[in-house]
Design a protein around this motif. Structure first.
Motif, PDB file in Angstrom:
ATOM      1  N   VAL A   1      32.068   6.960 -39.163  1.00  0.00           N
ATOM      2  CA  VAL A   1      32.876   7.999 -38.510  1.00  0.00           C
ATOM      3  C   VAL A   1      33.783   7.468 -37.397  1.00  0.00           C
ATOM      4  O   VAL A   1      34.916   7.943 -37.227  1.00  0.00           O
ATOM      5  N   SER A   2      33.333   6.463 -36.663  1.00  0.00           N
ATOM      6  CA  SER A   2      34.175   5.966 -35.562  1.00  0.00           C
ATOM      7  C   SER A   2      35.466   5.335 -36.079  1.00  0.00           C
ATOM      8  O   SER A   2      36.491   5.363 -35.405  1.00  0.00           O
TER       9      SER A   2
ATOM     10  N   ALA B   1      37.733   8.192 -36.761  1.00  0.00           N
ATOM     11  CA  ALA B   1      38.164   8.832 -35.505  1.00  0.00           C
ATOM     12  C   ALA B   1      39.211   8.010 -34.763  1.00  0.00           C
ATOM     13  O   ALA B   1      39.790   8.480 -33.796  1.00  0.00           O
TER      14      ALA B   1
ATOM     15  N   ARG C   1      28.887   2.836 -31.937  1.00  0.00           N
ATOM     16  CA  ARG C   1      29.804   3.992 -31.875  1.00  0.00           C
ATOM     17  C   ARG C   1      30.335   4.175 -30.461  1.00  0.00           C
ATOM     18  O   ARG C   1      31.515   4.444 -30.258  1.00  0.00           O
TER      19      ARG C   1
ATOM     20  N   ASP D   1      34.200   4.141 -29.772  1.00  0.00           N
ATOM     21  CA  ASP D   1      34.749   5.400 -29.236  1.00  0.00           C
ATOM     22  C   ASP D   1      35.371   5.195 -27.848  1.00  0.00           C
ATOM     23  O   ASP D   1      36.356   5.839 -27.499  1.00  0.00           O
TER      24      ASP D   1
ATOM     25  N   ARG E   1      38.827   2.649 -28.258  1.00  0.00           N
ATOM     26  CA  ARG E   1      39.953   2.883 -29.185  1.00  0.00           C
ATOM     27  C   ARG E   1      41.223   3.230 -28.390  1.00  0.00           C
ATOM     28  O   ARG E   1      41.140   3.710 -27.245  1.00  0.00           O
TER      29      ARG E   1
ATOM     30  N   GLY F   1      32.539  17.101 -27.725  1.00  0.00           N
ATOM     31  CA  GLY F   1      33.163  15.976 -28.424  1.00  0.00           C
ATOM     32  C   GLY F   1      33.310  14.771 -27.527  1.00  0.00           C
ATOM     33  O   GLY F   1      32.410  14.451 -26.743  1.00  0.00           O
ATOM     34  N   ARG F   2      34.471  14.097 -27.648  1.00  0.00           N
ATOM     35  CA  ARG F   2      34.717  12.889 -26.861  1.00  0.00           C
ATOM     36  C   ARG F   2      35.978  13.015 -26.004  1.00  0.00           C
ATOM     37  O   ARG F   2      36.141  12.301 -25.023  1.00  0.00           O
ATOM     38  N   ASP F   3      36.889  13.897 -26.426  1.00  0.00           N
ATOM     39  CA  ASP F   3      38.210  13.987 -25.777  1.00  0.00           C
ATOM     40  C   ASP F   3      38.548  15.431 -25.414  1.00  0.00           C
ATOM     41  O   ASP F   3      39.713  15.780 -25.295  1.00  0.00           O
ATOM     42  N   ILE F   4      37.539  16.263 -25.276  1.00  0.00           N
ATOM     43  CA  ILE F   4      37.819  17.695 -25.074  1.00  0.00           C
ATOM     44  C   ILE F   4      38.419  17.933 -23.681  1.00  0.00           C
ATOM     45  O   ILE F   4      39.430  18.612 -23.547  1.00  0.00           O
TER      46      ILE F   4
ATOM     47  N   TYR G   1      35.131  15.474 -37.374  1.00  0.00           N
ATOM     48  CA  TYR G   1      35.396  14.059 -37.681  1.00  0.00           C
ATOM     49  C   TYR G   1      34.436  13.558 -38.761  1.00  0.00           C
ATOM     50  O   TYR G   1      34.808  12.763 -39.626  1.00  0.00           O
ATOM     51  N   ARG G   2      33.207  14.050 -38.716  1.00  0.00           N
ATOM     52  CA  ARG G   2      32.230  13.674 -39.733  1.00  0.00           C
ATOM     53  C   ARG G   2      32.635  14.199 -41.109  1.00  0.00           C
ATOM     54  O   ARG G   2      32.475  13.518 -42.125  1.00  0.00           O
TER      55      ARG G   2
ATOM     56  N   ARG H   1      43.304  12.538 -35.808  1.00  0.00           N
ATOM     57  CA  ARG H   1      43.098  13.172 -34.498  1.00  0.00           C
ATOM     58  C   ARG H   1      44.108  14.303 -34.282  1.00  0.00           C
ATOM     59  O   ARG H   1      43.774  15.361 -33.784  1.00  0.00           O
TER      60      ARG H   1
ATOM     61  N   THR I   1      33.071  19.436 -32.408  1.00  0.00           N
ATOM     62  CA  THR I   1      34.220  18.707 -32.966  1.00  0.00           C
ATOM     63  C   THR I   1      33.788  17.431 -33.687  1.00  0.00           C
ATOM     64  O   THR I   1      34.483  16.954 -34.573  1.00  0.00           O
ATOM     65  N   GLY I   2      32.618  16.897 -33.313  1.00  0.00           N
ATOM     66  CA  GLY I   2      32.097  15.725 -34.025  1.00  0.00           C
ATOM     67  C   GLY I   2      31.896  16.050 -35.501  1.00  0.00           C
ATOM     68  O   GLY I   2      32.127  15.209 -36.379  1.00  0.00           O
TER      69      GLY I   2
HETATM   70  O1   DC Z   1      29.443  14.102 -31.681  1.00  0.00           O
HETATM   71  P1   DC Z   1      29.178  13.271 -32.925  1.00  0.00           P
HETATM   72  O2   DC Z   1      28.240  12.124 -32.677  1.00  0.00           O
HETATM   73  O3   DC Z   1      28.757  14.093 -34.095  1.00  0.00           O
HETATM   74  O4   DC Z   1      30.611  12.644 -33.283  1.00  0.00           O
HETATM   75  C1   DC Z   1      30.786  11.759 -34.361  1.00  0.00           C
HETATM   76  C2   DC Z   1      31.928  10.801 -34.094  1.00  0.00           C
HETATM   77  O5   DC Z   1      33.173  11.492 -34.113  1.00  0.00           O
HETATM   78  C3   DC Z   1      31.880  10.057 -32.772  1.00  0.00           C
HETATM   79  O6   DC Z   1      31.211   8.826 -32.873  1.00  0.00           O
HETATM   80  C4   DC Z   1      33.340   9.887 -32.409  1.00  0.00           C
HETATM   81  C5   DC Z   1      34.057  10.969 -33.155  1.00  0.00           C
HETATM   82  N1   DC Z   1      34.546  12.057 -32.291  1.00  0.00           N
HETATM   83  C6   DC Z   1      35.751  11.881 -31.652  1.00  0.00           C
HETATM   84  O7   DC Z   1      36.355  10.821 -31.761  1.00  0.00           O
HETATM   85  N2   DC Z   1      36.293  12.894 -30.930  1.00  0.00           N
HETATM   86  C7   DC Z   1      35.651  14.069 -30.792  1.00  0.00           C
HETATM   87  N3   DC Z   1      36.208  15.047 -30.082  1.00  0.00           N
HETATM   88  C8   DC Z   1      34.391  14.259 -31.409  1.00  0.00           C
HETATM   89  C9   DC Z   1      33.857  13.216 -32.144  1.00  0.00           C
END
Ligand code: DC
Length: 230
Positions: free
Chosen positions: A104-105, A108, A185, A189, A192, A134-137, A39-40, A114, A35-36
């Motif tokens: 990217v942050s 995001a 980041r 992250d 937020r 990801g970050r919020d899965i 966002y990228r 989102r 999922t990153g």
């Molecule tokens: O996993 P990554 O480093 O490629 O992710 C890049 C950015 O995307 C990370 O710094 C925060 C955002 N991100 C997010 O907010 N939610 C996700 N599910 C995945 C990534």
């Protein structure tokens, strides 16, 4: 009885989430979704349209133009994983650049972004049999995921891994720049307002600062086996 599950992998940047997720997906014959990368790709779109640079962000313009962002993953059999496409163009290399990592942050943090991405991630996991990182899965996208992992490692170890990756692909980067980016980041992250990076209550934390790839994979595979056979 074997069943298909959802595996949610969250954690700080450069903790090796995608490496382990790819390995797991291959072994289990599951779909892998990074999922990153999504966002990228939205960040790259915003950069191309001049909605964002290092000192300026026209959030409204991006929000108004979100309907023209079309993201898709296409499986590359040679590489063994799916690559990211933005409006039909393979952007796998560009989205990994430090320039994208630096912005990217900010992208995001935008709730409208989102919302769009989470909806498509939930759709991809409808039939389960998926590994998503990801970050919020585990907290937002699939709070009901059968297995949730939360990956951590020291900032120094993570920056060293990322630095090697970027040098290997020929990018001209400095270690300090990478270390700063990794820490910055993490800070944005985690703090937020919308869907911050936090460990879900039922996630299992894996600190891989001093763990080899094989050891980590075996440990996680045994957690997966337990869930699948429950
Ligand atoms: O996993 P990554 O480093 O490629 O992710 C890049 C950015 O995307 C990370 O710094 C925060 C955002 N991100 C997010 O907010 N939610 C996700 N599910 C995945 C990534």
């Amino acid at each position: 009885m074997n069943k298909k599950i959802i595996i949610a992998i969250d954690g700080f940047s450069s903790t090796g989430k995608s490496t382990i997720a790819k390995q797991l997906a291959k072994k289990l014959n599951y779909i892998y979704v990074d999922t990153g990368a999504m966002y990228r790709a939205v960040t790259l779109f915003a950069m191309q349209k001049n909605y964002i640079n290092h000192q300026f962000f026209n959030k409204e313009a991006l929000i108004n133009d979100l309907s023209s962002v079309e993201l898709s993953f296409k499986f590359n059999a040679e590489l063994g994983f799916a690559e990211m496409y933005l409006n039909g163009i393979n952007v796998e290399k560009e989205i990994r650049s430090l320039a994208v990592s630096k912005l990217v942050s900010k992208i995001a943090e935008v709730s409208e972004v989102r919302k769009k991405l989470v909806a498509s991630q939930q759709e991809m996991g409808r039939d389960k049999g998926i590994v998503m990182d990801g970050r919020d899965i585990g907290t937002v996208v699939f709070p009901e995921a059968e297995l949730k992992l939360f990956m951590t490692a020291s900032a120094d170890k993570r920056a060293t891994r990322r630095y090697k990756e970027l040098l290997d692909r020929g990018d001209d980067v400095s270690f300090n720049d990478i270390l700063f980016n990794v820490q910055e980041r993490d800070r944005i992250d985690s703090t937020r307002k919308d869907s911050p990076l936090i460990k879900a209550d039922d996630a299992i934390e894996i600190d891989n600062s001093d763990m080899g790839l094989n050891e980590q994979f075996e440990r996680i595979l045994s957690l997966v086996d337990k869930k699948i056979n429950e």
